[in-house]
Design an enzyme around this catalytic site. Structure first.
Site, mmCIF file in Angstrom:
data_model
loop_
_atom_site.group_PDB
_atom_site.id
_atom_site.type_symbol
_atom_site.label_atom_id
_atom_site.label_comp_id
_atom_site.label_asym_id
_atom_site.label_seq_id
_atom_site.Cartn_x
_atom_site.Cartn_y
_atom_site.Cartn_z
ATOM 1 N N CYS A 91 0.810 -1.226 0.000
ATOM 2 C CA CYS A 91 0.000 0.000 0.000
ATOM 3 C C CYS A 91 0.838 1.269 0.000
ATOM 4 C CB CYS A 91 -0.940 0.002 1.206
ATOM 5 S SG CYS A 91 -2.145 -1.333 1.172
ATOM 6 N N ARG A 210 -19.511 9.622 0.047
ATOM 7 C CA ARG A 210 -20.946 9.472 0.345
ATOM 8 C C ARG A 210 -21.316 10.474 1.438
ATOM 9 N NH1 ARG A 210 -19.234 4.020 0.022
ATOM 10 N NH2 ARG A 210 -19.242 3.821 2.293
ATOM 11 N N SER A 212 -24.073 11.325 2.656
ATOM 12 C CA SER A 212 -25.172 10.966 3.557
ATOM 13 C C SER A 212 -24.789 9.886 4.575
ATOM 14 C CB SER A 212 -26.363 10.470 2.736
ATOM 15 O OG SER A 212 -26.009 9.306 1.996
ATOM 16 N N SER A 247 -11.356 0.863 3.794
ATOM 17 C CA SER A 247 -11.105 1.648 2.579
ATOM 18 C C SER A 247 -11.871 1.064 1.398
ATOM 19 C CB SER A 247 -9.609 1.673 2.265
ATOM 20 O OG SER A 247 -9.104 0.352 2.120
ATOM 21 N N HIS A 348 -8.840 3.665 -1.993
ATOM 22 C CA HIS A 348 -7.445 3.240 -1.814
ATOM 23 C C HIS A 348 -6.977 2.500 -3.059
ATOM 24 C CE1 HIS A 348 -3.810 1.790 -0.195
ATOM 25 N NE2 HIS A 348 -4.257 0.872 0.646
ATOM 26 N N CYS A 378 0.206 1.866 6.551
ATOM 27 C CA CYS A 378 0.431 0.446 6.822
ATOM 28 C C CYS A 378 0.542 -0.297 5.504
ATOM 29 C CB CYS A 378 -0.694 -0.120 7.679
ATOM 30 S SG CYS A 378 -2.344 0.025 6.957
#
Length: 393
Positions: A91, A210, A212, A247, A348, A378
């Site tokens: 990552c 999002r 909401s 994610s 991600h 991480c």
């Protein structure tokens, strides 16, 4: 020793990794090529002067198997003599690309380097490079018997170790969406996003946020990693990780122009930030996601700084338990932690995320008039990169 500086940092919009996602129809090379093309053009940079293109990409299989940075550079019509290589530190791949670029300039072997990253998770699904094979080997398996666990289970182990409840995780996840929505609505992402052309039109905004989302809505989602066998092995786990507090899988690309301060000034380009310190560290591979904690401690020690000296923290939201455990362990100010949202809201795209985070951090520091930012991510296998930057005025 030469001083490496950040001259520019940009990213594509973040798009859902689904067949109908805004960038799903684009080959990853075509996606990244547009970001590289715009990075060169907006800085009026002679592309022939670039020494290297270092590209983060995690799933180096299928359409991402062919040195995507090299292919994207050529697809953008840029000079063939400029080389490229591909980095996989999971990552943190493009954050590591930034480190390697800065180190090359510090050594004096290169003057202008582009660090970049790409991941099309809709076209090259996560895990594609493993092809169902055992990637560990007998000696590793013997050392870590009865076996390691997937990252989602590690996220629940981290939550249990740091006493994080399901409501803590859901509240954090909702806040990520709220902060990202506020940044999008105010135009705070406008300077860092470059539009991407597709046959469907011009994509110029993140589609993952999002607005909401609430903790109450997230509370209705099922824990996705619950397992009877693992419950017996790890009775402390409460199984709190859901699709809502993890994610999002996303398509995206990012790029950063890094050069020696001397060369930037010669070219009439403004150095926007310098690197104060960087580090990379390993930690327990069973917990897997905890290395940002020691990485932060080490990079702060290298910089001779305290966490309180840092105005902005970017800790990748692989799962909500990761930044929350980091915050709890280090006593960090939650208002400074991912103030424009993170991967829970923005997604991600693995290989692109390191530079995406640093791009957002750089722009946020500039907008707020603040000075120092710290980033850590991480990484699978229990690793983490950490970087401290200083904005230059």
């Amino acid at each position: 020793m030469k001083t490496p500086v950040i001259v520019d940092a940009i990213r594509s919009p973040m798009a859902r990794a689904k067949p109908d996602g805004a960038l799903a129809e684009l080959h990853p090379v075509d996606l990244l090529s547009q970001v590289l093309e715009q990075l060169v053009a907006r800085n009026q940079l002679d592309p022939a002067t670039v020494d290297d293109v270092i590209c983060g990409c995690v799933s180096q299989a299928g359409e991402q198997a062919g040195t995507p940075g090299r292919l994207a550079w050529l697809a953008a019509g840029l000079p063939a003599h400029v080389p490229s290589t591909t980095i996989d530190r999971k990552c943190g791949s493009s954050q590591q690309a930034v480190h390697f670029a800065a180190q090359a300039i510090m050594s004096g072997t290169q003057d202008i380097v582009i660090a970049c990253g790409v991941e099309s998770m809709s076209r090259v699904p996560m895990g594609s490079s493993r092809m169902g094979k055992n990637t560990t080997g007998a000696r590793f398996d013997e050392r870590y018997a009865p076996g390691l666990v997937g990252q989602g289970v590690s996220a629940d182990l981290v939550a249990a170790k740091w006493g994080l409840s399901r409501s803590d995780l859901d509240a954090y996840a909702a806040r990520s969406h709220q902060r990202a929505h506020a940044a999008q609505s105010s135009g705070a992402f406008a300077r860092e996003i470059v539009p991407i052309r597709s046959s469907l039109g011009l994509v110029s905004a993140d589609e993952t946020i999002r607005a909401s989302t609430t903790p109450e809505k997230l509370a209705g989602l099922k824990a996705v990693f619950e397992n009877e066998e693992l419950s017996a092995r790890f009775p402390q786990i409460q199984w709190s990780t859901t699709a809502g507090n993890a994610s999002q899988m996303t398509d995206g690309a990012s790029a950063m122009l890094i050069m020696s301060e001397e060369r930037a000034l010669q070219l009439g380009l403004r150095p926007r930030a310098r690197f104060v310190a960087f580090d990379v560290v390993g930690d327990d591979p069973l917990y897997m996601l905890t290395a940002p904690i020691p990485a932060t401690q080490r990079v702060l020690a290298k910089a001779r700084m305290q966490l309180a000296d840092i105005a902005h923290y970017e800790i990748n939201e692989a799962f909500a338990s990761v930044p929350l455990a980091w915050q709890k362990e280090l006593g960090a100010d939650g208002e400074r932690l991912n103030p424009r949202g993170g991967a829970i809201a923005l997604g991600h795209p693995l290989g692109a995320s390191g530079i995406r985070l640093m791009t957002t951090m750089l722009h946020a520091l500039e907008d707020s008039g603040q000075r120092y930012g710290l980033q850590s991510m991480c990484e699978a296998g229990g690793m983490a990169n950490a970087t401290i930057i200083e904005v230059l005025r």
